[in-house]
Design a protein around this motif. Structure first.
Motif, mmCIF file in Angstrom:
data_model
loop_
_atom_site.group_PDB
_atom_site.id
_atom_site.type_symbol
_atom_site.label_atom_id
_atom_site.label_comp_id
_atom_site.label_asym_id
_atom_site.label_seq_id
_atom_site.Cartn_x
_atom_site.Cartn_y
_atom_site.Cartn_z
ATOM 1 N N PRO A 24 0.802 -1.226 0.000
ATOM 2 C CA PRO A 24 0.000 0.000 0.000
ATOM 3 C C PRO A 24 0.836 1.278 0.000
ATOM 4 C CG PRO A 24 -0.244 -1.212 2.077
ATOM 5 C CD PRO A 24 0.589 -2.061 1.171
ATOM 6 N N ARG A 25 1.988 1.219 0.642
ATOM 7 C CA ARG A 25 2.850 2.418 0.670
ATOM 8 C C ARG A 25 3.427 2.703 -0.720
ATOM 9 N NH1 ARG A 25 3.850 7.427 2.177
ATOM 10 N NH2 ARG A 25 6.044 7.851 2.600
ATOM 11 N N LEU A 26 3.810 1.625 -1.419
ATOM 12 C CA LEU A 26 4.327 1.799 -2.780
ATOM 13 C C LEU A 26 3.233 2.398 -3.667
ATOM 14 C CD1 LEU A 26 6.561 1.419 -4.891
ATOM 15 C CD2 LEU A 26 5.720 -0.915 -5.265
ATOM 16 N N ARG A 27 1.991 1.903 -3.477
ATOM 17 C CA ARG A 27 0.878 2.433 -4.269
ATOM 18 C C ARG A 27 0.682 3.932 -3.982
ATOM 19 N NH1 ARG A 27 -3.601 -0.857 -2.988
ATOM 20 N NH2 ARG A 27 -4.413 0.713 -1.562
ATOM 21 N N GLU A 28 0.770 4.295 -2.692
ATOM 22 C CA GLU A 28 0.587 5.700 -2.310
ATOM 23 C C GLU A 28 1.680 6.585 -2.941
ATOM 24 O OE1 GLU A 28 0.938 6.333 1.917
ATOM 25 O OE2 GLU A 28 0.324 8.438 1.749
ATOM 26 N N LEU A 29 2.932 6.114 -2.837
ATOM 27 C CA LEU A 29 4.046 6.920 -3.364
ATOM 28 C C LEU A 29 3.939 7.072 -4.880
ATOM 29 C CD1 LEU A 29 6.954 5.440 -1.201
ATOM 30 C CD2 LEU A 29 6.091 7.784 -1.098
ATOM 31 N N LEU A 30 3.666 5.951 -5.592
ATOM 32 C CA LEU A 30 3.596 6.020 -7.054
ATOM 33 C C LEU A 30 2.399 6.852 -7.504
ATOM 34 C CD1 LEU A 30 4.592 2.386 -8.117
ATOM 35 C CD2 LEU A 30 5.898 4.496 -8.459
ATOM 36 N N SER A 31 1.277 6.716 -6.798
ATOM 37 C CA SER A 31 0.084 7.484 -7.178
ATOM 38 C C SER A 31 0.347 8.978 -7.010
ATOM 39 C CB SER A 31 -1.122 7.084 -6.327
ATOM 40 O OG SER A 31 -1.366 5.711 -6.479
ATOM 41 N N GLY A 32 0.998 9.344 -5.911
ATOM 42 C CA GLY A 32 1.316 10.751 -5.666
ATOM 43 C C GLY A 32 2.251 11.290 -6.740
ATOM 44 N N HIS A 36 1.289 14.310 -9.391
ATOM 45 C CA HIS A 36 2.002 15.586 -9.460
ATOM 46 C C HIS A 36 2.777 15.753 -10.769
ATOM 47 C CE1 HIS A 36 0.810 17.046 -5.558
ATOM 48 N NE2 HIS A 36 0.916 15.802 -5.123
ATOM 49 N N LEU A 37 3.288 14.642 -11.327
ATOM 50 C CA LEU A 37 3.986 14.751 -12.620
ATOM 51 C C LEU A 37 3.012 15.142 -13.724
ATOM 52 C CD1 LEU A 37 6.551 11.790 -12.787
ATOM 53 C CD2 LEU A 37 7.039 14.242 -12.908
ATOM 54 N N HIS A 38 1.838 14.540 -13.695
ATOM 55 C CA HIS A 38 0.832 14.896 -14.700
ATOM 56 C C HIS A 38 0.398 16.357 -14.531
ATOM 57 C CE1 HIS A 38 -0.487 11.084 -16.850
ATOM 58 N NE2 HIS A 38 0.496 10.680 -16.064
ATOM 59 N N ALA A 39 0.217 16.767 -13.273
ATOM 60 C CA ALA A 39 -0.188 18.162 -13.029
ATOM 61 C C ALA A 39 0.896 19.114 -13.537
ATOM 62 C CB ALA A 39 -0.443 18.374 -11.539
ATOM 63 N N PHE A 40 2.156 18.729 -13.321
ATOM 64 C CA PHE A 40 3.294 19.537 -13.801
ATOM 65 C C PHE A 40 3.233 19.679 -15.324
ATOM 66 C CE2 PHE A 40 7.535 19.026 -15.746
ATOM 67 C CZ PHE A 40 8.094 20.249 -15.413
ATOM 68 N N ALA A 41 3.020 18.556 -16.013
ATOM 69 C CA ALA A 41 2.993 18.595 -17.486
ATOM 70 C C ALA A 41 1.794 19.399 -17.989
ATOM 71 C CB ALA A 41 2.957 17.170 -18.049
ATOM 72 N N ARG A 42 0.632 19.234 -17.341
ATOM 73 C CA ARG A 42 -0.544 20.004 -17.769
ATOM 74 C C ARG A 42 -0.315 21.501 -17.553
ATOM 75 N NH1 ARG A 42 -3.447 15.940 -15.175
ATOM 76 N NH2 ARG A 42 -3.783 17.374 -13.447
ATOM 77 N N GLU A 43 0.345 21.819 -16.417
ATOM 78 C CA GLU A 43 0.546 23.243 -16.095
ATOM 79 C C GLU A 43 1.600 23.887 -16.994
ATOM 80 O OE1 GLU A 43 1.321 24.063 -11.882
ATOM 81 O OE2 GLU A 43 2.584 25.736 -12.538
ATOM 82 N N THR A 44 2.718 23.180 -17.239
ATOM 83 C CA THR A 44 3.838 23.827 -17.948
ATOM 84 C C THR A 44 3.852 23.508 -19.446
ATOM 85 O OG1 THR A 44 5.325 21.984 -17.452
ATOM 86 C CG2 THR A 44 5.292 23.804 -15.864
ATOM 87 N N GLU A 45 3.109 22.486 -19.865
ATOM 88 C CA GLU A 45 2.995 22.109 -21.280
ATOM 89 C C GLU A 45 4.367 22.051 -21.969
ATOM 90 O OE1 GLU A 45 0.015 24.595 -23.106
ATOM 91 O OE2 GLU A 45 -1.588 23.547 -22.028
ATOM 92 N N PRO A 46 5.250 21.142 -21.537
ATOM 93 C CA PRO A 46 6.569 21.067 -22.180
ATOM 94 C C PRO A 46 6.453 20.682 -23.654
ATOM 95 C CG PRO A 46 6.234 19.214 -20.651
ATOM 96 C CD PRO A 46 5.079 20.139 -20.471
ATOM 97 N N THR A 47 7.353 21.255 -24.469
ATOM 98 C CA THR A 47 7.424 20.832 -25.876
ATOM 99 C C THR A 47 8.119 19.463 -25.899
ATOM 100 O OG1 THR A 47 9.593 21.812 -26.200
ATOM 101 C CG2 THR A 47 7.658 23.229 -26.637
ATOM 102 N N ILE A 48 8.026 18.776 -27.059
ATOM 103 C CA ILE A 48 8.712 17.478 -27.195
ATOM 104 C C ILE A 48 10.219 17.684 -26.981
ATOM 105 C CG2 ILE A 48 9.264 15.590 -28.804
ATOM 106 C CD1 ILE A 48 6.334 15.539 -27.975
ATOM 107 N N ALA A 49 10.767 18.759 -27.538
ATOM 108 C CA ALA A 49 12.211 19.023 -27.407
ATOM 109 C C ALA A 49 12.582 19.244 -25.936
ATOM 110 C CB ALA A 49 12.596 20.235 -28.244
ATOM 111 N N GLU A 50 11.729 19.948 -25.212
ATOM 112 C CA GLU A 50 12.009 20.190 -23.784
ATOM 113 C C GLU A 50 11.967 18.877 -23.001
ATOM 114 O OE1 GLU A 50 10.328 24.785 -23.499
ATOM 115 O OE2 GLU A 50 8.983 23.113 -23.118
#
Ligand code: BEZ
Ligand code: FE
Length: 296
Positions: A24-32, A36-50
């Motif tokens: 369960p701890r691994l699930r919690e860490l990976l889910s978090g 947050h990684l998805h939120a980062f990508a949605r917020e900053t919209e990196p280009t493919i090159a970036e």
């Protein structure tokens, strides 16, 4: 599993795919992490090159690692994550001494030394005496009605850079082996003292991807002058910390964000010939008084 990828549902789909993770701890860490990684990508919209640059940066970070160099820890350090995780795991309790990062230079065993010994084998720096006591937080000074109790026989593992800002392991053949290092045992009254020289500020390694990051962001690579300690005793929580030199350059802008105000100590210039003689010195020296208060 989602059958139609959308920006809005991607994070939830990936998190759902982790549902059967047995730990369960691994699930919690990976889910978090995914959230947050998805939120980062949605917020900053990196280009493919970036994004490719980011992958290449992390690849180079891994390639820079070997038995002596840990570029990923250095990256975690300069992003303030090492200190955040360190502090979450060692939250301040009452008068207990605060912790800070271990750093990459605790790589060789410190030689056992007697109280009063010097850890400086070069003699070019400003002489300095570090003295204090190891006390238990259970009865720390300042807590109502409870005196600080000494921790007899506590061990203090000490290491520091020299007056030029280099650790012994960075200058093999130039500095004597174990220069700036010592393992001391406090007395029955918890007291310790040793001689050394005032350390210098120094740069963290900049010849790798972390150096590129600092350059690209116009950040300097310096750490303020400090002495490292690991203080341990049976039935007490081991403390990894530094004493920082008050007034040192970069004390307000440590490259790894490791300064806590409570760890800054005055290195007081002392011109007392009797005291100098008592400490086996023959001229003015800097004196630091610092008590370490351990949690039990
Ligand atoms: C150090 O104090 O030795 C250190 C800590 C973090 C990164 C580099 C050096
Ligand atoms: Fe250091």
């Amino acid at each position: 599993m989602a059958t139609d990828f959308t920006e809005e549902t991607a994070a939830a789909a990936v998190i759902a795919s982790l549902a059967d993770t047995p730990d369960p701890r691994l699930r919690e860490l990976l889910s978090g992490l995914v959230k947050h990684l998805h939120a980062f990508a949605r917020e900053t919209e990196p280009t493919i090159a970036e994004w490719e640059y980011a992958i290449d940066f992390l690849t180079r970070t891994g390639q820079k690692c070997d038995d002596e160099r840990q570029e990923f820890i250095l990256l975690s350090d300069v992003l303030g994550i090492s200190m955040l995780v360190e502090t979450i795991n060692n939250r301040k309790h009452g008068k207990a001494t605060e912790s800070t990062v271990l750093g990459p230079f605790h790589v060789v065993e410190s030689p056992r030394r007697e109280l009063g010994d010097s850890i400086d084998f070069v003699g070019t720096g400003q002489p300095c005496v570090v003295r204090g006591r190891v006390l238990t937080a259970a009865g720390a000074p300042g807590l109502p009605g409870l005196p600080g109790l000494p921790v007899p026989g506590a061990e203090l593992d000490v290491w520091q850079a020299n007056d030029q800002g280099f650790y012994d392991v960075q200058q093999p053949g130039m500095q004597p082996r174990a220069n700036g290092r010592g393992l001391f045992t406090a007395g029955a009254d918890g007291a310790f003292w040793f001689r050394t020289i005032v350390p210098s500020y120094y740069p963290i390694p900049t010849d790798g991807p972390v150096g590129d990051l600092l350059n690209a962001t116009k950040r300097h690579p310096y750490r303020p002058a400090h002495i490292h300690f690991i203080v341990s005793a049976p039935s007490h929580r081991t403390l990894t910390t530094h004493i920082f030199v008050a007034g040192s350059q970069y004390i307000e802008s440590d490259a790894v964000f490791a300064v806590k105000k409570s760890l800054i100590a005055d290195f007081t210039l002392t011109d007392d010939a009797d005291l100098a003689a008592r400490y086996g010195l023959n001229g003015p020296f800097f004196l630091i008084d610092f008590d370490f208060i351990l949690l039990s």
